[in-house]
Design a protein around this motif. Structure first.
Motif, PDB file in Angstrom:
ATOM      1  N   VAL A  23     -17.387  19.765 -19.984  1.00  0.00           N
ATOM      2  CA  VAL A  23     -16.006  20.086 -19.913  1.00  0.00           C
ATOM      3  C   VAL A  23     -15.266  21.187 -20.666  1.00  0.00           C
ATOM      4  N   MET A  24     -16.069  21.353 -22.085  1.00  0.00           N
ATOM      5  CA  MET A  24     -15.704  22.380 -22.749  1.00  0.00           C
ATOM      6  C   MET A  24     -16.115  23.616 -22.130  1.00  0.00           C
ATOM      7  N   ASN A  25     -17.211  24.061 -21.429  1.00  0.00           N
ATOM      8  CA  ASN A  25     -17.483  25.136 -20.939  1.00  0.00           C
ATOM      9  C   ASN A  25     -16.640  25.349 -19.528  1.00  0.00           C
ATOM     10  N   VAL A  26     -16.073  24.410 -19.057  1.00  0.00           N
ATOM     11  CA  VAL A  26     -15.224  24.747 -17.802  1.00  0.00           C
ATOM     12  C   VAL A  26     -13.912  25.199 -18.472  1.00  0.00           C
ATOM     13  N   ALA A  27     -13.614  24.530 -19.442  1.00  0.00           N
ATOM     14  CA  ALA A  27     -11.987  24.868 -20.249  1.00  0.00           C
ATOM     15  C   ALA A  27     -12.093  26.415 -20.671  1.00  0.00           C
ATOM     16  N   LYS A  28     -13.373  26.789 -21.137  1.00  0.00           N
ATOM     17  CA  LYS A  28     -13.612  28.236 -21.637  1.00  0.00           C
ATOM     18  C   LYS A  28     -13.416  29.084 -20.260  1.00  0.00           C
ATOM     19  N   ASP A  56       0.275  32.892 -18.057  1.00  0.00           N
ATOM     20  CA  ASP A  56       0.333  31.932 -19.422  1.00  0.00           C
ATOM     21  C   ASP A  56       0.164  30.268 -19.341  1.00  0.00           C
ATOM     22  N   PHE A  57       0.638  29.632 -18.306  1.00  0.00           N
ATOM     23  CA  PHE A  57       0.580  28.396 -18.285  1.00  0.00           C
ATOM     24  C   PHE A  57      -0.998  27.808 -18.184  1.00  0.00           C
ATOM     25  N   ILE A  58      -1.756  28.999 -17.203  1.00  0.00           N
ATOM     26  CA  ILE A  58      -3.189  28.542 -17.291  1.00  0.00           C
ATOM     27  C   ILE A  58      -3.797  28.381 -18.400  1.00  0.00           C
ATOM     28  N   ASN A  59      -3.458  29.638 -19.323  1.00  0.00           N
ATOM     29  CA  ASN A  59      -3.882  29.855 -20.679  1.00  0.00           C
ATOM     30  C   ASN A  59      -3.748  28.805 -21.501  1.00  0.00           C
ATOM     31  N   GLU A  60      -2.481  28.325 -21.409  1.00  0.00           N
ATOM     32  CA  GLU A  60      -2.029  27.336 -22.334  1.00  0.00           C
ATOM     33  C   GLU A  60      -3.002  26.214 -21.989  1.00  0.00           C
ATOM     34  N   LEU A  61      -2.803  25.671 -20.608  1.00  0.00           N
ATOM     35  CA  LEU A  61      -3.732  24.718 -20.307  1.00  0.00           C
ATOM     36  C   LEU A  61      -5.233  24.674 -20.738  1.00  0.00           C
ATOM     37  N   ALA A  62      -5.940  25.860 -20.654  1.00  0.00           N
ATOM     38  CA  ALA A  62      -7.165  25.945 -21.286  1.00  0.00           C
ATOM     39  C   ALA A  62      -7.305  25.524 -22.663  1.00  0.00           C
ATOM     40  N   LYS A  63      -6.289  26.223 -23.587  1.00  0.00           N
ATOM     41  CA  LYS A  63      -6.132  25.976 -25.027  1.00  0.00           C
ATOM     42  C   LYS A  63      -6.083  24.547 -25.089  1.00  0.00           C
ATOM     43  N   ASP A  64      -5.057  23.969 -24.491  1.00  0.00           N
ATOM     44  CA  ASP A  64      -4.818  22.362 -24.691  1.00  0.00           C
ATOM     45  C   ASP A  64      -6.207  21.439 -24.476  1.00  0.00           C
ATOM     46  N   THR A  65      -6.680  22.003 -23.359  1.00  0.00           N
ATOM     47  CA  THR A  65      -8.046  21.179 -23.075  1.00  0.00           C
ATOM     48  C   THR A  65      -9.008  21.157 -24.057  1.00  0.00           C
ATOM     49  N   ILE A 186     -13.330  19.119 -14.260  1.00  0.00           N
ATOM     50  CA  ILE A 186     -12.916  18.333 -15.514  1.00  0.00           C
ATOM     51  C   ILE A 186     -12.600  16.891 -15.386  1.00  0.00           C
ATOM     52  N   HIS A 187     -12.035  16.839 -14.107  1.00  0.00           N
ATOM     53  CA  HIS A 187     -11.437  15.479 -13.866  1.00  0.00           C
ATOM     54  C   HIS A 187     -12.806  14.486 -13.531  1.00  0.00           C
ATOM     55  N   SER A 188     -13.761  15.051 -12.818  1.00  0.00           N
ATOM     56  CA  SER A 188     -14.629  14.204 -12.517  1.00  0.00           C
ATOM     57  C   SER A 188     -15.641  13.937 -13.810  1.00  0.00           C
ATOM     58  N   ASN A 189     -15.875  14.685 -14.708  1.00  0.00           N
ATOM     59  CA  ASN A 189     -16.484  14.866 -15.895  1.00  0.00           C
ATOM     60  C   ASN A 189     -16.043  13.617 -16.751  1.00  0.00           C
ATOM     61  N   VAL A 190     -14.582  13.843 -16.910  1.00  0.00           N
ATOM     62  CA  VAL A 190     -14.006  12.956 -17.681  1.00  0.00           C
ATOM     63  C   VAL A 190     -13.932  11.465 -17.203  1.00  0.00           C
TER      64      VAL A 190
END
Lengths: 204, 242
Positions: A23-28, A56-65, A186-190
């Motif tokens: 999940v971490m790799n995908v978020a990166k 900007d939203f995409i970036n925020e989402l990645a950071k949150d994840t 991410i959804h399926s891994n989680v």
């Protein structure tokens, strides 16, 4: 705890750590896609005006994840330590029972009573602590699902905005696709993490 | 678990071994206990499989709170893999073991027991009025390795030196040295790596007054058999695998 239960608990905890690492790799990757999208949108200028705030939203989402997964990882490490402790306490408790059964006529058999009671208590404490951490982890995993869902919505919006970007259409659509795919992964891994944790709970 | 008293004075030396319930594929071991008025030292307490029968056997002689000291001659699992369980069972105990092996031995679990590191030149373990000498026996076979010598009881607990691979239920003392030799030969040639270390150990031990040489596997040597063993070992070439 039975031998197979111990095994499945160790396997489940290890598999959660592996899923979280993915999940971490995908978020990166999402974070990289956001930077890429921003550059494309900048070059596209007016044609991708609607796309710029989305990056900007995409970036925020990645950071949150990434932040959430970092925090969950700490919980997963703690869960592993608790599994090891519980295993040790269970082994000690079983061995002490064996000592008691072998020392019926021993002069100092009763001196083991306190150690045995303490081992039993520590075993129960470990179990309680483990269950409480499993509950916390399940909650945290549920919270990772929110940015993943939001990412899918953003991906859909990105496709619409990309369609108005002229010659930049393909590049921006590729960004949208990559965000959408990442969200699905991410959804399926989680989901798999949650299933593994549920198995541990059911095996009690 | 069979118990044999090997010294009785103002304190006792007890030997435990020949456990009938030992799993087939693990090596049989001898454990030794020095029991004083209110303290108890367990020497090479054994592998994790042996914990319950060993503690049960000791509880015939001492309560858990008086099992105050453990000693590990080296780091092998048949010596000390039970440490994590002793750690949970003993409310106030110390483990005397090589400082060099500390980071390794702690893998077996050592949270409440105090690890007392032994320096390379050995030392002493005091049990009330009994002073036990910790004799270096490095590379015999582990790179940091110690024996315990009791000058009063004239007992040398020699770890793997003098060990033999025996059938279950073998007697606890050597009764025919010449016949016993073949049970020791390969063990010493293969497990002891250095003729130089062997010479150093023999020179040191020949100066000690020993009635009983007590290894961690097989039978103990008594009286003249101690000297016979030292002479035989002196002539043996070790480190044969290279």
């Amino acid at each position: 705890m039975k031998k197979n239960q111990v095994k499945s608990q160790f396997v489940a905890v290890a598999s959660i750590a592996a899923e979280l690492s993915d999940v971490m790799n995908v978020a990166k990757e999402i974070s990289l896609a956001a930077a890429n999208a921003k550059a494309i949108a900048f070059r596209a200028g007016e044609k991708a005006k609607g796309f710029q705030p989305i990056t900007d939203f995409i970036n925020e989402l990645a950071k949150d994840t990434i932040n959430l997964v970092n925090s969950i990882n700490l919980q997963a490490v703690k869960l592993y330590q608790l599994t090891v402790n519980e295993h040790k306490m269970t082994a000690a408790s079983n061995q002490f029972s064996k000592v008691t059964s072998l020392t019926e006529n021993a002069a100092y058999a009763s001196s083991m009573n306190i150690s045995q009671e303490q081992a039993e208590q520590r075993k129960m404490e470990c179990r309680r602590e483990f269950q409480s951490h499993v509950d916390q982890l399940l909650e945290q995993l549920a919270s990772v699902m929110h940015p993943a869902r939001a990412a899918r919505v953003i991906a859909a919006n990105s496709r619409i905005e990309a369609s108005q970007a002229g010659e930049y259409l393909q590049s921006l659509q590729a960004v949208a696709e990559s965000v959408d795919n990442a969200a699905l992964v991410i959804h399926s891994n989680v989901q798999r993490c949650r299933t593994a944790l549920s198995i541990i709970n059911f095996s009690d | 678990m069979k118990m044999t008293k090997i010294y009785e004075g103002s304190y006792q030396w007890l030997m435990f071994g020949r456990d009938d319930n030992k799993p087939e594929k693990i090596i049989d071991t001898n454990q030794y206990v020095v029991r004083t008025g209110s303290r108890c030292l367990v020497i090479d307490p054994g592998g994790v499989e042996l914990f319950a029968p060993m503690l049960a056997a000791v509880l015939h002689h001492a309560p858990v709170e008086e099992i105050t000291d453990l000693f590990a001659s080296h780091q092998d699992p048949d010596i000390i893999s039970s440490l994590g369980l002793w750690d949970q069972a003993l409310p106030n105990a110390k483990l005397h073991a090589s400082g060099l092996w500390e980071g390794f031995i702690r893998h077996f679990g050592c949270e409440t027991i105090e690890y007392v590191p032994i320096q390379d030149n050995g030392g002493v373990i005091n049990l009330e009025r009994v002073e036990l000498q910790v004799i270096p026996a490095h590379y015999m076979h582990a790179s940091a390795n110690f024996n315990i010598y009791d000058p009063n009881a004239k007992i040398l607990m020699s770890g793997d030196i003098g060990a033999a691979l025996e059938e279950p239920g073998a007697p606890v003392f050597v009764d025919n040295f010449d016949e016993h030799v073949e049970k020791m030969r390969f063990f010493h040639q293969r497990w002891m790596p250095s003729n130089q270390a062997k010479r150093f150990w023999i020179d040191r031990v020949r100066d000690l007054d020993i009635d009983i040489l007590a290894p961690q596997h097989g039978r103990m040597f008594k009286g003249d058999d101690v000297k016979r063993f030292l002479d035989w070992f002196d002539a043996l070439q070790v480190g044969i695998a290279v």
